[in-house]
Write an enzyme that holds these catalytic residues in place. Sequence first.
Site, PDB file in Angstrom:
ATOM      1  N   LYS A  52       0.633  -0.816  -0.317  1.00 44.58           N
ATOM      2  CA  LYS A  52       0.133   0.185   0.378  1.00 44.58           C
ATOM      3  C   LYS A  52       0.638   1.268  -0.019  1.00 44.58           C
ATOM      4  O   LYS A  52       2.152   1.128   0.591  1.00 44.58           O
ATOM      5  CB  LYS A  52      -1.027  -0.205   1.416  1.00 44.58           C
ATOM      6  CG  LYS A  52      -2.191   1.664   1.624  1.00 44.58           C
ATOM      7  CD  LYS A  52      -2.840   1.305   3.166  1.00 44.58           C
ATOM      8  CE  LYS A  52      -4.669   2.136   2.268  1.00 44.58           C
ATOM      9  NZ  LYS A  52      -4.609   1.762   3.609  1.00 44.58           N
ATOM     10  N   SER A 107      -9.686   2.238   2.474  1.00 48.30           N
ATOM     11  CA  SER A 107      -9.078   2.923   2.062  1.00 48.30           C
ATOM     12  C   SER A 107      -7.797   2.429   0.873  1.00 48.30           C
ATOM     13  O   SER A 107      -7.304   2.606  -0.230  1.00 48.30           O
ATOM     14  CB  SER A 107      -8.048   3.631   2.541  1.00 48.30           C
ATOM     15  OG  SER A 107      -7.656   2.700   3.432  1.00 48.30           O
ATOM     16  N   SER A 116     -10.685  -0.113   7.185  1.00 47.71           N
ATOM     17  CA  SER A 116      -9.683   0.200   5.532  1.00 47.71           C
ATOM     18  C   SER A 116      -8.927  -0.782   4.888  1.00 47.71           C
ATOM     19  O   SER A 116      -8.264  -1.004   4.047  1.00 47.71           O
ATOM     20  CB  SER A 116      -8.339   1.500   5.598  1.00 47.71           C
ATOM     21  OG  SER A 116      -9.072   2.459   5.272  1.00 47.71           O
TER      22      SER A 116
END
Lengths: 494, 493, 95
Positions: free
Chosen positions: A78, A158, A182
């Site tokens: 990420k 996210s 997330s």
Amino acid sequence: MSDPTEFTLAEARDAVRGKKISSVELTQAFIAAMQAARPLNAFVTETPDRALAMAKASDARIAKGEAGKLEGLPLAIKDLFCTKGVRSTAGSNILGNFIPPYESTVTQNLWDAGAVMLGKTNMDEFAMGSSNETSYYKPVLNPWRAKDSNAALVPGGSSGGSSAAVASRICLAATGTDTGGSIRQPAAVTGTVGIKPTYGRCSRWGIVAFASSLDQAGPMTRTVRDAAILLGSMASVDPKDSTSVDLPVPDYEAGLESGVKGLRIGIPKEYRLDGAPPEIDALWQKGAEWLKAQGAEIVEISLPHTKYALPAYYIVAPAEASSNLARYDGVRFGHRAKGTHEIAELYEKSRAEGFGAEVRRRILIGTYVLSAGYYDAYYIRAQKVRSLIARDFEQAFAKCDAILTPATPGPAFPVGAKSDDPISMYLNDVFTVTVNLAGLPGLAVPAGLTANGLPLGLQVIGKAFDEATVLKVGRSIEVAANFTSRPETWWRAP
Amino acid sequence: MNAAPDKNKLIAGATGPWEIVIGMEVHAQVLSQSKLFSGAATAFGAAPNAQVSFVDAAMPGMLPVINKFCVEQAVRTGLGLKAKINLESIFDRKNYFYPDLPAGYQISQYKNPIVGEGEVTIDLKDGESIRVGIERLHLEQDAGKSLHDQHPDHSFVDLNRAGVALMEIVTKPDMRSSEEAAAFVRKLRAIVRYLGTCDGNMEEGSMRADVNVSVRKPGGPLGTRCEIKNVNSMRFIVQAVEFEARRQVEILEAGGEIRQETRLFDSRAGETRSMRSKEEAHDYRYFPDPDLLPLVLDQAWVNDIAASLPELPDAKKARFMELGLSAYDASVLVAEKETADYFEAMLAAGSEAKSAANWLNNEYFGRLNKAGLSITDGPVSAEANSAILAMVADNSISGKIAKDLLDIIWSEGGDPKAVVEARGLRQVTDTGAIEAAVDAVIAANPAKVEEVKSKPKLAGWFVGQVMKQTGGKANPQAVNAVLKVRLGLPDDA
Amino acid sequence: MSVDKDTVRRIAKLARLALEEERVEPMERELNQILAWVEQLGEVNVEDVPAMTSVVAQRLKMREDKVTDGGQPEAVTANAPLSEDNFFVVPKVVE
Ligand SMILES: [Mg+2]
Ligand SMILES: [Zn+2]
């Protein structure tokens, strides 16, 4: 096996270790898949050269008999994790050119275990979002589509780039971070597994901060076993993070198959939402039955302050974020507005240009709730409610060993469907956010499909630092659900 | 303090006398190797950004980890200020934007500081002592430095200081004159230097005082205060307080109102002026730093620190007075730790307290002052001074020779005893030699011998002559005794 | 509680976020929508409830006082939009 991208992380590990495939071959296959999947927009930055160099080094170590736990396994990271020498954007324009001169502890742990980095995955800007639509680098598309529809769906957020990348098999596994859901929400809506470990289990050092008291890194994988393997390498005791907890990291994989016989599984009545799709309730019930069938005892529990979790979160998280994001001022790194002649103007313009709408909105909310005269009414009250939520869990865990809930209030929704209404977007995290507020571990595991063919997940919540039980229960659900569905590979050029 | 206002400290205005009320916030840099929350060095004068970690530069994802030594020094200082140590304290973020504040917040302590109320006793010139209440002491980060005069339209930012540990020490508004304010800082400086928690170097900024000044009619309600920032010497504290008090009195007497504001002391002009950049109302949005947990201390650890505290100036002064020193001499000697250490080194080398104090006050300190040297830079060791005094005490040399000897050791160095031997400075106590010298002088000056019979005061002239003859080495008492006999003077002459 | 336009301008200033005048009104609306929603926390009885100060039950870690970092001014300033001689450079700040 003909297509190495079909491997789970565990299978790839065993294949590489058993020299059935080299890390370079495996990595090349994933690079090709990653590049073929560009329509998904899962990556902000692809790092194929670095991946191959790392793979080569892995093969050399394997040849010398020095293989680490994740030796030669290609992962996606990420873009919230700072990676040394590789642009790390946090999904924001303000960090568009930021090249960290340091490596986050979690990613360093992965490289130390021999893992290979394929690239940096797309995400909601500063991890603020549940659909990946707030990314400066354009939305990510969910590999899944509803039956008989070509409508673009969100991959959750996210960690939407990571969920899409895992679901589309363009990496073996990915890292995510979870502040209000997330990891678990995107995992649930992409048919993948994600675990947010206990706060303090993974070091936050080198991860761009959103809300410091809530942020935790965790793995996003295809199977519960993979999650156990990856978490084992991500977690560590880090002297550089004052909130990293001094507890040894157990071997999560070892107890995975020991079953749920005799375990008490709590079902919190407050998680039954008015107006939630009946499919969600039905799946939840099914989950309880699966566990019962495997010998668990189902107990009704109460988490009375559940409905206040999201409002409390939307005070605490923006408050911390407003302060954490003050450092993006155009002075030491990041975007600087052109043509400013005065320092306040430089700050105001650089920040207004560098941050997107959702981030600006949350900074303003956070600034407001901390400001003189409002601090007690908002921030302190929210932190008190947070204590009550943590107390709810404490009392519940006197009666049960783990808690089963739905992971999300619904399946993946179309791109653009909720972007105009912040609160309807925030409600995506209604089942996950309590866990962050209390600092507990939570796992999302795929459990079934909606009538129109979209994945849904269940959530397992555990006691602090009891990820082992959470994973074990998750594994039992995985076995019972036998979730073998997968998205069609529409993103690949024919 | 509620004592009646001291008339001598009031300032005269057109409408009558005014009382000055002063409180202070002193920032004292902890004498640590590394910063409060990072492992970067704290040394003064490094190249730009050379002592900066990624934490200090507030790079994304960086986290603070507290320096245990700094916590210990805060506790130590708190104990030295006779203050309450709070076993649980909280680090808060103080949010504001400024180029030398990289994170956009300063980690400080707001509602729950590590040290609570305490007090400091200060000695004033006239022998009066007053107590100044300490409100609190908290730990916080220093900011970086912006340089504004390197370029016409740019400022340059150096973060070497950013994150250095400071102890902010806040007093109650207990001071009533510029002299008291300066004396407080002097005393506080002495205490932290005794404790070894701060070097007290005001020139390098390791100790900085912000002075809160207001004026009121004697005994009346407190007036509106102005905060004068960064007053970095005792002299400037006196100037700043006096200027500011006058300024406020003038405004009030002209019917105006004092605006609560932050002011800067301009040492060149000797005046305070409004700080434009600090003008806008601040809203610091304090909240507990979520990157840190509450700081919890063990009482046992605090007790260990308490047990290790050195003797502090007040206790030392009392002990020196028990050795026979006057209050004044004792307070001069304890004012600086190095001075007290020097004095005690002389005692350890065998000197008697009162003569050592006199010798230092009358001889050695004067020479140091004249040369602009501190006690640690002075060329004569405590042991050498003690050796000189020992030779005076056993009559090996006279007091006069002792001063000459000090000058020799000062400029040439060497062991005082050896110098006395080598240069033949040893006092002549041998009566035969003195008698011979006396006889020679008497023989050479028959007229004076006649004269002295009617003017006994002339005896002093004979002493001088004999001393001349002996190169100053004759023991003056012995010379006197022989002269009296030879000249037939009465005993009381 | 709700915010008015002046409050929106004031907090935008505090947060150092330029906010064009035409964005003030929509932002006021958005913020009030969120504030009205979080208002439900007012229903909770929080009397005698301590505010959460730490998520983990652990003592604050402390480090030894050793110099372990620094000496890398180039790396520190490498990402700076403007720097000179290892200083960060900003428009002139008036004190
Ligand atoms: Mg202050
Ligand atoms: Zn301060």
